[in-house]
Design a protein around this motif. Sequence first.
Motif, PDB file in Angstrom:
ATOM      1  N   MET C  38       0.758  -1.240   0.062  1.00 15.52           N
ATOM      2  CA  MET C  38       0.129   0.135   0.069  1.00 15.52           C
ATOM      3  C   MET C  38       0.861   1.110  -0.074  1.00 15.52           C
ATOM      4  O   MET C  38       0.355   2.412  -0.461  1.00 15.52           O
ATOM      5  N   TYR C  81     -13.306  -7.035   3.821  1.00 11.16           N
ATOM      6  CA  TYR C  81     -12.970  -6.378   2.663  1.00 11.16           C
ATOM      7  C   TYR C  81     -11.831  -6.263   1.864  1.00 11.16           C
ATOM      8  O   TYR C  81     -10.802  -6.895   2.287  1.00 11.16           O
ATOM      9  N   ASN C  83      -8.825  -5.024   0.749  1.00  9.35           N
ATOM     10  CA  ASN C  83      -7.719  -3.815   1.143  1.00  9.35           C
ATOM     11  C   ASN C  83      -7.048  -2.964   0.134  1.00  9.35           C
ATOM     12  O   ASN C  83      -6.293  -1.936   0.398  1.00  9.35           O
ATOM     13  N   SER C  84      -7.557  -3.347  -1.079  1.00  7.22           N
ATOM     14  CA  SER C  84      -6.797  -2.697  -2.164  1.00  7.22           C
ATOM     15  C   SER C  84      -8.079  -2.020  -2.933  1.00  7.22           C
ATOM     16  O   SER C  84      -7.838  -0.730  -3.306  1.00  7.22           O
ATOM     17  N   GLN C  85      -9.148  -2.610  -2.826  1.00  7.82           N
ATOM     18  CA  GLN C  85     -10.274  -1.660  -3.580  1.00  7.82           C
ATOM     19  C   GLN C  85     -11.337  -1.298  -2.629  1.00  7.82           C
ATOM     20  O   GLN C  85     -12.235  -0.483  -3.041  1.00  7.82           O
ATOM     21  N   PHE C  86     -11.181  -1.473  -1.246  1.00 10.01           N
ATOM     22  CA  PHE C  86     -12.080  -0.671  -0.301  1.00 10.01           C
ATOM     23  C   PHE C  86     -13.575  -1.172  -0.568  1.00 10.01           C
ATOM     24  O   PHE C  86     -14.335  -0.173  -0.519  1.00 10.01           O
ATOM     25  N   MET C 279      -1.098  -8.189  -5.129  1.00  6.39           N
ATOM     26  CA  MET C 279      -1.247  -6.764  -4.315  1.00  6.39           C
ATOM     27  C   MET C 279      -1.592  -7.197  -2.877  1.00  6.39           C
ATOM     28  O   MET C 279      -1.697  -6.551  -1.936  1.00  6.39           O
TER      29      MET C 279
ATOM     30  N   SER E  16      -6.736  -0.338  -8.460  1.00  8.85           N
ATOM     31  CA  SER E  16      -7.570  -0.994  -7.545  1.00  8.85           C
ATOM     32  C   SER E  16      -8.813  -0.257  -6.747  1.00  8.85           C
ATOM     33  O   SER E  16      -9.623  -0.753  -6.436  1.00  8.85           O
ATOM     34  N   ASN E  17      -8.436   0.978  -6.775  1.00  9.53           N
ATOM     35  CA  ASN E  17      -9.719   1.656  -6.296  1.00  9.53           C
ATOM     36  C   ASN E  17      -9.627   3.052  -6.676  1.00  9.53           C
ATOM     37  O   ASN E  17      -8.737   3.446  -7.263  1.00  9.53           O
ATOM     38  N   GLN E  23      -3.497   4.449  -1.768  1.00 10.49           N
ATOM     39  CA  GLN E  23      -2.838   3.657  -2.729  1.00 10.49           C
ATOM     40  C   GLN E  23      -2.516   4.259  -3.774  1.00 10.49           C
ATOM     41  O   GLN E  23      -2.991   4.023  -5.074  1.00 10.49           O
ATOM     42  N   SER E 170     -11.946   4.351   4.414  1.00  7.79           N
ATOM     43  CA  SER E 170     -11.719   3.946   3.136  1.00  7.79           C
ATOM     44  C   SER E 170     -13.013   3.134   2.603  1.00  7.79           C
ATOM     45  O   SER E 170     -13.262   3.255   1.500  1.00  7.79           O
ATOM     46  N   ARG E 171     -13.623   2.354   3.691  1.00  4.29           N
ATOM     47  CA  ARG E 171     -14.547   1.568   3.136  1.00  4.29           C
ATOM     48  C   ARG E 171     -15.865   2.635   2.785  1.00  4.29           C
ATOM     49  O   ARG E 171     -16.668   2.252   1.795  1.00  4.29           O
ATOM     50  N   ASN E 176     -15.092   5.410  -3.021  1.00  4.35           N
ATOM     51  CA  ASN E 176     -14.957   3.996  -3.072  1.00  4.35           C
ATOM     52  C   ASN E 176     -16.256   3.296  -3.117  1.00  4.35           C
ATOM     53  O   ASN E 176     -16.571   2.298  -3.831  1.00  4.35           O
TER      54      ASN E 176
END
Lengths: 335, 310, 317, 313, 531
Positions: C38, C81, C83-86, C279, E16-17, E23, E170-171, E176
């Motif tokens: 990250m 969850y 943890n890279s795409q949240f 990742m 990824s996001n 990130q 983050s969630r 996101n």
Amino acid sequence: MSQDAPPPAARPAEATPALEVKNLTVSFERDGRRAEVVSDVSYTIARGRTLGVVGESGCGKTITSLAVMGLAPPGLRVQGAIRLAGQDLAGASEKAWQDARGDRVAMVFQEPMSALNPVMKIGRQIAEVLVRHRGARWREANEEAVELLASVGIPSPRLRAQDYPHRLSGGMRQRAMIAIALACKPAVLVADEPTTALDVTIQAQILDLMIELQERTGTAIQFISHNLAVVSQVAHDIIVMYAGRVVEQADAQQLFAQPLHPYTRGLIATLPDPQRPVKRLPVIPGRVAAVSAGHTGCRFAARCALADERCHAQEPQLEQRGERHWVACHKVENA
Amino acid sequence: MSTASLPLESSPRPLSIWALRWRALRRHKPAMASLVLLLLLAAFCFSAPLVGALLHVDPNATDLFERYGPPTATHLLGTDEVGRDVLLRLMVGGQVSLAVGVLATVFGGLLGIAVGVLAGYLGGRIDAFLMRATDCMISLPLIPLLVVLAAIDLGKLGIPPDVAQGPDVSFWRIVIIIALVDWTTIARVVRAGTLAVGRQDYVLAARVSGAGTPYNVGVHVLPNVATPIIVAGTLTVGRVILLESTLSFLGVGVMPPTPTWGNMLNNAQELASSAPMLAVWPGLLIFLTVIAFNFLGDGLRVAFDPRATK
Amino acid sequence: MASFTLRRIAQAVLVAAIMSFFLYVMLSLLPGDPVDVMLEGNPAVTPELVAQMRKLYGADQPVLQQYGHWLARLATGDLGYSNSQFKPVLAVLGPALAQTSKLMVLTFTISVALAIVLGCVAALKPGGWLDNVISFFAFACISSPAFWLALIFLMVFSVKLHWFPATATALDPNIGLLEQLRYYVLPVLTLTLFNTGQYVRYVRASMIETLNADFIRTARAKGLGWFTVVTRHALRNALVPVVTLMALGFGTLMSGALVIEAMFGVQGMGKAIYDAVMMKDFNVAMVGMLFATIVTLLASLAADLAYGWLDPRISLQ
Amino acid sequence: MNALLDIDAMSVHFKVGGGLLKRGQVLRAVENVTLRIEENETVALVGESGSGKTTLGRVVAGLADPSAGAVRYRGGAVRPAGKVQMIFQDPFSALDPRMLVADIVAEPLRLLGVDAQERRERARALIEQVRLPADAGDRYPHEFSGGQRQRIAIARALVADPELVVADEPLSALDVSIQSQVLNLIAELRETRKLAMLFISHDLGVVHHLADRVAVLYLGRLVEVAKRDDLFARPSHPYTRALLDAAPRIGPRRVPGAGLSLRGEIPSPINPPSGCVFHTRCPKATDLCRTTAPALEPAPGRPVQWAACHHKE
Amino acid sequence: DANKQQLVIGQLQYLSNSHPLVQVNNTKLFLMGFVQRPITAFDATGRSVCILCATKPSLENGLAKVVSLPGGQKGMLVTLKLRPDAKWGDGTPVSASDVAFTWKMASEGTVAFSNYNSWKRATQVDVVDPKTVVLHLPKVMVGYDTWDQVLPSHLEGPVYDKYKSTEDYSRQSLYNREPTNPGLWNGAYVVSSAQLGTEVTLVANKYWPQPPRIPKVILSYRGSATALVQNLLSGDLDALPVSPGGISFAQMLTLRKDHADRFNFPLDAGYNLERIAFQLKNPVLADVRVRRAIAMAIDREAIATRLFEKVVPVARSLVVPANANYSDAVARYPYDLAQARALMAQAGWKPGADGVCTNAAGQKASFEILTTAGNQTRLQIAQVLQNQLKSICIAATVRQAPIAIFNGDEMRKRRFNGLSLSSIQFPPSASPGLMLGSNAVPTEQNGWTGNNFSAYANPAMDAAIAEADAALDPAREKAAWAKIQRIAMDDLPILPLYFYPASWVVPKDAKGFDVARFDQPTNWAEQWTRQ
Ligand SMILES: Nc1ncnc2c1ncn2[C@@H]1O[C@H](COP(=O)(O)OP(=O)(O)OP(=O)(O)O)[C@@H](O)[C@H]1O
Ligand SMILES: Nc1ncnc2c1ncn2[C@@H]1O[C@H](COP(=O)(O)OP(=O)(O)OP(=O)(O)O)[C@@H](O)[C@H]1O
Ligand SMILES: [Mg+2]
Ligand SMILES: [Mg+2]
């Protein structure tokens, strides 16, 4: 072989026999060499009669019966005539064969377990023949299958019809096999060692069944077995084969009363019999000859105590030696 | 009459079962062609030092002034993206690819044989347990599993860093992880074979005469399941070579500069439109090798099993 | 049958549980921790930040404990969850699964159908020229590196001939079905070839074996034609040993299409798992791989059920 | 005389159909069999398929363990190595295709730890004794015909000078013309070597030729044990009689319905019938047979002919 | 023509996001340029210019002031005046409270995010009016006039206040949960659909003052560079950036050779420095003579001309010549094997029988060259290095580490034992201390943070860095930078190789890409056209 050899007939009196096999030769070629598996076999079977075929393993019994069904394995060449009620099917198209098979000529195999489709219900396996040849609807055919099962002595046939083969015992399976074969009331039934896989008690039951059914339907039966005793119990006439050839042919009683060919005599003599105990059994020395190419002389000569130079040099032809008795041996006179 | 001693009809020189099989194999044209091809390929790969000496080329020598060179007298197949000789690298890469294939197959095979023999001969709970374990192994997703295994930090397994980072680690890592994953086929084959052989009367006869399990496994079972092992092993070598190339594609195979056909192909694919031959050669060699192994395996199966249909 | 299914499901759950631990340990052996990834390329990382994130992702606990927590959360239905795409793991893998399913179903259907036809045709006359051609085709299919094939197809069919798009995803989602199918041609073709090659081998071998069985002779003795013999009598028997192998193949498609997905820009399961592994997206990798495992287990369960249906000798009690 | 082998109330049960999460059923392959074999005596075991002949033979040979009861060799529980050997039905699977015939024949000696030189000599002697060509030892089994292979198997069984040989249908896979060759060989060797033999067969002709005593098995139970001549002349148990009747014999064409033939088929050993297990097929069955199992007892007036039947002859 | 109305750009790495500050990697930055503009950015000449601000703060215009702080130290006050017409995609103006909010997030530190140009530098933010803030800096720093993106306080504010931990935030962040909410974006484009990993579609932000000429941009993600090229050639993609985040140089060069008729290839040197880091822990490399010998044994010129067909200039120093602070009064290390060998000999290394040098202590001159797995260009260079080092009797082996190990264990934790190849984003605003300061050595104590992977420590360097960081006067700054560059090239803790050029493959009809940038080119995406 020679076309003018006397056509032996089980019942020469009848006009058109149910099955007539004439000069049947089955051969294959390997590495450019031709080998005969069955050589020049001729016989006829009349309606309501049973022809027993005996011979040791590998002598061509199965190949002969498959040839009669038009089912000779690929790679084998079949020559000669195979007449079903007069119609020669030997050179016929696959279509003609298909129409005949299961309808006019049917077959029962040795291993009832493997000869039945393990994933198809018994009833359907029987009905299938009727649908194929009688143009029956599945529903009617299924009904008839139940009746057929009853007629071969299967208890609660309606339930059994819904069973898969593995749920039946060996004897029941063989009965079902017979029901399939007889579904279209064929003129000829070829039974290839139908009882070999069964116990003696069950064997007796099946033999009785076949005899009964024959009396009811008049089917001509070609009954194959390696066991002389079994054949003697069902056959009217018997042919003895050795290494692809018919060596002796006779009426059943005649054959056992007065076997002519040294091989037949040997076979009968080597069977231990509780009625006639002996200390040492007579033996036929050597082993069964393999089918081979370029063979000269009598195929049995190597094992025959009587063989002389002529036997090794010249192949004997079937010759009539009695009213209904033919034998292929140079030494018959001396026997 | 008494039983007479019989003359034998066959040839005077006794032929062992292997001699017979070799004869049968020789008759199987595709298998023979494959065998010859594989021998040629092996000869090709292992003649690298010789060819290198003859042509005075070093497979690792880079030459930035000769990138993508066309075929010349010294560089028979031209040069690659950093000016190395393509022919020699193909040879050296082939050595590595074949070595990965053979070694992973051997190790996986040994594992599979151990599991299969144990399961098949001991039976019962051990069999049930081992076969469950095999099923588990098979149900794991192969490629992701290999990716994970290839990426595992050896340091976390307690392997000292200088070993974990040695120059050949990526080679042995690939060999070992493929072996760890690809033993199930052989295990099953061996188990089935062991079960079949273990039921054979000759094994029973030996048991009646007092033979124990180790004797039977060593003397009767293993030699008699050699056939399916060889067949499965042959097919496995091909599959492993393919797997290695897939892992190379995913960036976790044998790491360059150690060449393998897989990573050469992967390198070259970026250059597919400018220097297509760089991708064609290793791809073709992989294809030829794998298909030859497949045909050979199939041929062996047919030649070794008189029942098997062509 | 129902009890058999239940028992097998229980068994599959057990296996999946064991496998989950195995996978967990393996994933925890991956190098670095998620925090490292990250913070990649961020020169301004502060020590507090690192400690905070490490705590946050539980990277500071022993593996067994982490696994315990993970299981406990799983038991409450929380897949965790990404943890890279949240996003919830489900939101990450759901669309991936949808993508993969399309590929899988198309590929599987086509390759099974094709394999059955080709396998049967080849088995009718083993050693005949048709058999040789089909066998060679099958071997060629299983002997080509998938990405190499994909590359060749891309270069020929997309770049040179412009017949098919080079990607599996249409830019405009509102195109017609037929147009959409065009996008699937190349990836499905590549996948199908590989699978078909395998399956043809299985079907052919099994079919040859079956056609030599005694009951086929019985069927022929009934006067049935070849077509009926093959379709009514041989096929079902021949499929018995093949379904398990095919089921395993189905499971493999779930995650093994990774290479093809990477080549054709499909964000499918294989790709999702691969990315997650790379990742260190632990939850996604874990759930993805576990899911692929379960699919294989279910596929083999389905195969067993099919087995029971195909072969009445196998009693499913 | 001291009994060579004592089978004492021996049963063999198999668990079938069980799995990891499932209870299996018990298959009673051999149930409460008591039988002794004297030195130098040939006892034949007959019965339909599935009656437990092979299972019994395997226990005697030490290939399986009894679930209940005991098998004693000369009064002891342990069989001395090499003293019991076995001959199998299928001559093709009885020989390891990868071993030379000499090694196959010598295998029991190898297992007894006999040195190579002696092994070779004794194997050669036996190869000669079973009338195989002298060079047979240097060949592989696939070069031999079925009858020859069976001789190799016999040579192997005899090489270690056993006292008891279990022969499980050693003839049934052979051609008729070969059978008598092998049968004579067995008879001859049995006499010259003073062997005791448990001879399993379903061919009553062969049994008559070879056996001193005959034991009839039905569904794992001994239903009759008698001297050969007594049994063939006057079977006591209806099952024995039916077997004798059904045995094919050269003669006139059958007339269906004549003679005693058994109804139906042998029941499953998993759920054997109550009472006398034979009652489902027995022409003489009464209510007593359905409820009470008969004990193996001497037939009336025949002290050495034992049968398990309420209606013995 | 519908084609002219959109541009499909291929992307290699996986996105990824879509949170602008979490990130962050190359792919993320590329996307953000379209949709989330920074307050300032570096233009073609490397000067900081206003993007979201109205006037760039400077000492001259009075928007930046040096002030005395209570402790006697000097600090700064920087006034940011936001563009009056800057609006979020939902029409809400980009306001002072957005700056305050973003600063609050950064300084509270409860939410961890990567932010290259950290708002953390400020100790206090005063909102003056809706478009004006004053930032309090605790010390004098050169980069006072460069400021990064801000987040929409009207959307993210409530979320942040509610969930104040990284994980929860983050969630829950709308970025996101609802990335297509136009209110989240303040660039020329807004995100209209996002299938992460596959495709992100961008459409014009209605409220952006200068409507983009290409109404729709699609970013399409692929797992392999080969696939990108094939997709480009098949017409499924229109444009590709050249690495990182796109295809490799080699591929671009090939395309340029074969398809010059279909594409244009704008390119110029950028600020991304590719360099070799030496592991100074390794006794072999601890000796500066060996490092210099290595520098002279490597034909950097050939690498640039051959591998990059002269597109890429050899890096003579830490920064590009176009950078105002560039100095060429530094040690040069031309390719000179004789001298390199002499240096090795001086350092006590003698060739052994196997061609590998040994020293008096019996050590062998051998170590690893570490590169990132999957980077073809780097791999090629590593192989060339390996080969060239042979000629000064150094036996090097090449090892590729997956990116996660590379960044984590190998670099940050400094496990690599020889040379490592990596790049560093080195925009004009970045302090050289990030790479060379002794306080930037990653250690256990600082949680392995910092980019001084060689663990280079030199007080003279530290002093020069401090001077450069605080030099507001351009001349003084330049002098300090010159000192830094000189010391760096003398000590050689790192060996600069080349600067990644900013390069593209774009369709012939595309215009506006051909500006060399020191910043994300997408920050100016509204100027791109297709005719
Ligand atoms: N497809 C074939 N090609 C060549 N030879 C064959 C083929 N099928 C059978 N044979 C040979 O033909 C001979 C006769 O075989 P057949 O099966 O008819 O014997 P059989 O009398 O039925 O023997 P058994 O009692 O063992 O059933 C055998 O020697 C066999 O090897
Ligand atoms: N290992 C085993 N597991 C389960 N059941 C067995 C096993 N071995 C034998 N049986 C069963 O035990 C019963 C007796 O079998 P056995 O083989 O002893 O009969 P047999 O009299 O030798 O029959 P055949 O004449 O067919 O050889 C059969 O029902 C058989 O299915
Ligand atoms: Mg036959
Ligand atoms: Mg038995």
